[in-house]
Structures are given as C-alpha cells and as structure tokens.
Design a protein around this motif. Structure first.
Motif, PDB file in Angstrom:
ATOM      1  N   ASP A 155      -1.533  -0.161   4.339  1.00  0.00           N
ATOM      2  CA  ASP A 155      -2.725  -1.118   4.219  1.00  0.00           C
ATOM      3  C   ASP A 155      -2.396  -2.287   3.230  1.00  0.00           C
ATOM      4  OD1 ASP A 155      -3.990   0.364   6.354  1.00  0.00           O
ATOM      5  OD2 ASP A 155      -5.420   1.172   4.774  1.00  0.00           O
ATOM      6  N   ILE A 156      -1.942  -2.023   2.023  1.00  0.00           N
ATOM      7  CA  ILE A 156      -1.642  -3.121   1.274  1.00  0.00           C
ATOM      8  C   ILE A 156      -0.365  -3.762   1.546  1.00  0.00           C
ATOM      9  CG2 ILE A 156      -0.873  -3.396  -1.163  1.00  0.00           C
ATOM     10  CD1 ILE A 156      -2.818  -0.994  -2.002  1.00  0.00           C
ATOM     11  N   LEU A 157       0.552  -3.148   1.893  1.00  0.00           N
ATOM     12  CA  LEU A 157       1.715  -3.858   2.586  1.00  0.00           C
ATOM     13  C   LEU A 157       1.236  -4.672   3.672  1.00  0.00           C
ATOM     14  CD1 LEU A 157       4.721  -4.265   2.716  1.00  0.00           C
ATOM     15  CD2 LEU A 157       4.830  -2.432   4.578  1.00  0.00           C
ATOM     16  N   LEU A 158       0.467  -4.365   4.797  1.00  0.00           N
ATOM     17  CA  LEU A 158       0.184  -5.071   5.930  1.00  0.00           C
ATOM     18  C   LEU A 158      -0.572  -6.361   5.454  1.00  0.00           C
ATOM     19  CD1 LEU A 158      -0.058  -2.401   8.485  1.00  0.00           C
ATOM     20  CD2 LEU A 158       1.520  -4.131   8.139  1.00  0.00           C
ATOM     21  N   GLU A 159      -1.865  -6.072   4.444  1.00  0.00           N
ATOM     22  CA  GLU A 159      -2.547  -6.910   4.238  1.00  0.00           C
ATOM     23  C   GLU A 159      -1.922  -8.068   3.062  1.00  0.00           C
ATOM     24  OE1 GLU A 159      -6.066  -4.985   2.774  1.00  0.00           O
ATOM     25  OE2 GLU A 159      -6.209  -3.897   4.623  1.00  0.00           O
ATOM     26  N   ARG A 160      -1.080  -7.884   2.075  1.00  0.00           N
ATOM     27  CA  ARG A 160      -0.765  -8.748   1.198  1.00  0.00           C
ATOM     28  C   ARG A 160       0.719  -8.919   1.083  1.00  0.00           C
ATOM     29  NH1 ARG A 160      -4.748  -7.601  -3.526  1.00  0.00           N
ATOM     30  NH2 ARG A 160      -6.649  -6.804  -2.607  1.00  0.00           N
ATOM     31  N   GLY A 161       1.479  -7.936   1.697  1.00  0.00           N
ATOM     32  CA  GLY A 161       2.926  -8.337   1.868  1.00  0.00           C
ATOM     33  C   GLY A 161       3.502  -7.944   0.382  1.00  0.00           C
ATOM     34  N   CYS A 162       2.955  -6.933  -0.262  1.00  0.00           N
ATOM     35  CA  CYS A 162       3.339  -6.816  -1.902  1.00  0.00           C
ATOM     36  C   CYS A 162       4.864  -6.213  -1.807  1.00  0.00           C
ATOM     37  CB  CYS A 162       2.452  -5.824  -2.530  1.00  0.00           C
ATOM     38  SG  CYS A 162       0.659  -6.703  -2.694  1.00  0.00           S
ATOM     39  N   THR A 163       5.353  -6.224  -3.004  1.00  0.00           N
ATOM     40  CA  THR A 163       6.498  -5.173  -3.232  1.00  0.00           C
ATOM     41  C   THR A 163       6.072  -3.967  -3.656  1.00  0.00           C
ATOM     42  OG1 THR A 163       6.705  -5.754  -5.603  1.00  0.00           O
ATOM     43  CG2 THR A 163       7.742  -7.293  -4.094  1.00  0.00           C
TER      44      THR A 163
ATOM     45  N   GLN B 247       4.359  -4.146  -6.957  1.00  0.00           N
ATOM     46  CA  GLN B 247       3.037  -4.615  -6.938  1.00  0.00           C
ATOM     47  C   GLN B 247       2.106  -3.644  -6.414  1.00  0.00           C
ATOM     48  OE1 GLN B 247       4.288  -7.921  -4.512  1.00  0.00           O
ATOM     49  NE2 GLN B 247       4.049  -9.528  -6.345  1.00  0.00           N
ATOM     50  N   ILE B 248       2.328  -2.684  -5.237  1.00  0.00           N
ATOM     51  CA  ILE B 248       1.765  -1.898  -4.663  1.00  0.00           C
ATOM     52  C   ILE B 248       1.233  -1.008  -5.674  1.00  0.00           C
ATOM     53  CG2 ILE B 248       1.669  -0.004  -3.047  1.00  0.00           C
ATOM     54  CD1 ILE B 248       3.361  -1.774  -1.151  1.00  0.00           C
ATOM     55  N   GLY B 249       2.395  -0.304  -6.372  1.00  0.00           N
ATOM     56  CA  GLY B 249       2.074   0.502  -7.798  1.00  0.00           C
ATOM     57  C   GLY B 249       1.107   0.168  -8.427  1.00  0.00           C
ATOM     58  N   LYS B 250       1.294  -1.113  -9.014  1.00  0.00           N
ATOM     59  CA  LYS B 250       0.326  -1.377 -10.099  1.00  0.00           C
ATOM     60  C   LYS B 250      -1.195  -1.547  -9.224  1.00  0.00           C
ATOM     61  CE  LYS B 250       3.060  -4.394 -13.054  1.00  0.00           C
ATOM     62  NZ  LYS B 250       3.426  -5.632 -13.477  1.00  0.00           N
ATOM     63  N   PHE B 251      -1.287  -1.894  -8.064  1.00  0.00           N
ATOM     64  CA  PHE B 251      -2.501  -2.105  -7.404  1.00  0.00           C
ATOM     65  C   PHE B 251      -3.476  -0.675  -7.305  1.00  0.00           C
ATOM     66  CE2 PHE B 251      -5.426  -2.461  -3.649  1.00  0.00           C
ATOM     67  CZ  PHE B 251      -6.117  -3.514  -3.996  1.00  0.00           C
ATOM     68  N   LEU B 252      -2.279   0.176  -6.965  1.00  0.00           N
ATOM     69  CA  LEU B 252      -3.078   1.663  -6.877  1.00  0.00           C
ATOM     70  C   LEU B 252      -2.820   2.495  -8.073  1.00  0.00           C
ATOM     71  CD1 LEU B 252      -1.383   2.365  -3.341  1.00  0.00           C
ATOM     72  CD2 LEU B 252      -3.796   1.954  -4.062  1.00  0.00           C
ATOM     73  N   HIS B 253      -2.314   2.131  -9.245  1.00  0.00           N
ATOM     74  CA  HIS B 253      -1.975   2.889 -10.412  1.00  0.00           C
ATOM     75  C   HIS B 253      -1.142   4.110 -10.250  1.00  0.00           C
ATOM     76  CE1 HIS B 253      -5.116   0.166 -12.120  1.00  0.00           C
ATOM     77  NE2 HIS B 253      -5.915   0.525 -11.229  1.00  0.00           N
TER      78      HIS B 253
ATOM     79  N   SER C  31      10.212  -4.553   7.081  1.00  0.00           N
ATOM     80  CA  SER C  31      10.259  -5.569   7.972  1.00  0.00           C
ATOM     81  C   SER C  31       9.718  -5.077   9.317  1.00  0.00           C
ATOM     82  CB  SER C  31      11.315  -6.643   8.063  1.00  0.00           C
ATOM     83  OG  SER C  31      11.827  -7.201   6.630  1.00  0.00           O
ATOM     84  N   GLN C  32      10.662  -4.085   9.681  1.00  0.00           N
ATOM     85  CA  GLN C  32      10.526  -3.493  11.100  1.00  0.00           C
ATOM     86  C   GLN C  32       8.950  -2.983  11.029  1.00  0.00           C
ATOM     87  OE1 GLN C  32      13.450  -0.433  11.019  1.00  0.00           O
ATOM     88  NE2 GLN C  32      14.819  -1.882  12.562  1.00  0.00           N
ATOM     89  N   LEU C  33       8.553  -2.170  10.024  1.00  0.00           N
ATOM     90  CA  LEU C  33       7.237  -1.698   9.984  1.00  0.00           C
ATOM     91  C   LEU C  33       6.131  -2.739  10.141  1.00  0.00           C
ATOM     92  CD1 LEU C  33       5.734   0.657   9.574  1.00  0.00           C
ATOM     93  CD2 LEU C  33       5.607   0.219   7.183  1.00  0.00           C
ATOM     94  N   ILE C  34       6.238  -3.948   9.461  1.00  0.00           N
ATOM     95  CA  ILE C  34       5.213  -4.976   9.562  1.00  0.00           C
ATOM     96  C   ILE C  34       5.460  -5.415  11.147  1.00  0.00           C
ATOM     97  CG2 ILE C  34       4.723  -7.475   8.831  1.00  0.00           C
ATOM     98  CD1 ILE C  34       5.892  -6.473   6.003  1.00  0.00           C
ATOM     99  N   ILE C  35       6.232  -5.680  11.737  1.00  0.00           N
ATOM    100  CA  ILE C  35       6.416  -6.272  13.207  1.00  0.00           C
ATOM    101  C   ILE C  35       5.872  -5.206  13.912  1.00  0.00           C
ATOM    102  CG2 ILE C  35       7.918  -6.761  14.809  1.00  0.00           C
ATOM    103  CD1 ILE C  35      10.042  -8.052  12.736  1.00  0.00           C
TER     104      ILE C  35
END
Length: 64
Positions: free
Chosen positions: A15-23, A26-32, A55-59
């Motif tokens: 969800d974070i990847l799809l909503e924010r396109g984070c690395t 960044q995802i790790g920091k967001f989820l602690h 990229s394939q996952l997002i598409i």
C-alpha cells in the motif's frame, strides 16, 4: 489485485509503495522496521505475484 493472499505487513508495504512510491528505506522508516525487513517483504510480494521488479508490480497493480 487477484486473490493472492498477502500478510498484513506485506499489504502495508504494498500500500505504501503504491500510494507514495517510497524506497525500501522510506517504507521502513514509515513502518518503524528495518530496510532489510522491507526488502524481505518486497521479495515475498514480488514472488507471490510472479513479478521481478517494483516497476512491474506498480504497473500490474494499477492495471484494471
């Protein structure tokens, strides 16, 4: 996105990847959680969907 079962944490990562396109970092920091843990979740998600890259996952996720 199909009937593939993700764990609750995998779903959060996706969800974070799809909503924010984070690395992973960044995802790790967001989820602690650590970046390496995010990498494990991401690898598991990609494997479940039979994909090789983020990229394939997002598409795939954004295709109706």
């Amino acid at each position: 996105m199909n009937n593939i079962k993700l764990t609750p944490r995998e779903q959060q990562v996706l969800d974070i990847l799809l909503e924010r396109g984070c690395t992973n970092k960044q995802i790790g920091k967001f989820l602690h959680i650590g970046e390496s843990t995010v990498k494990l979740h991401m690898s598991s998600i990609l494997k479940k969907y039979g994909l090789r890259t983020r990229s394939q996952l997002i598409i795939f996720a954004k295709t109706p």
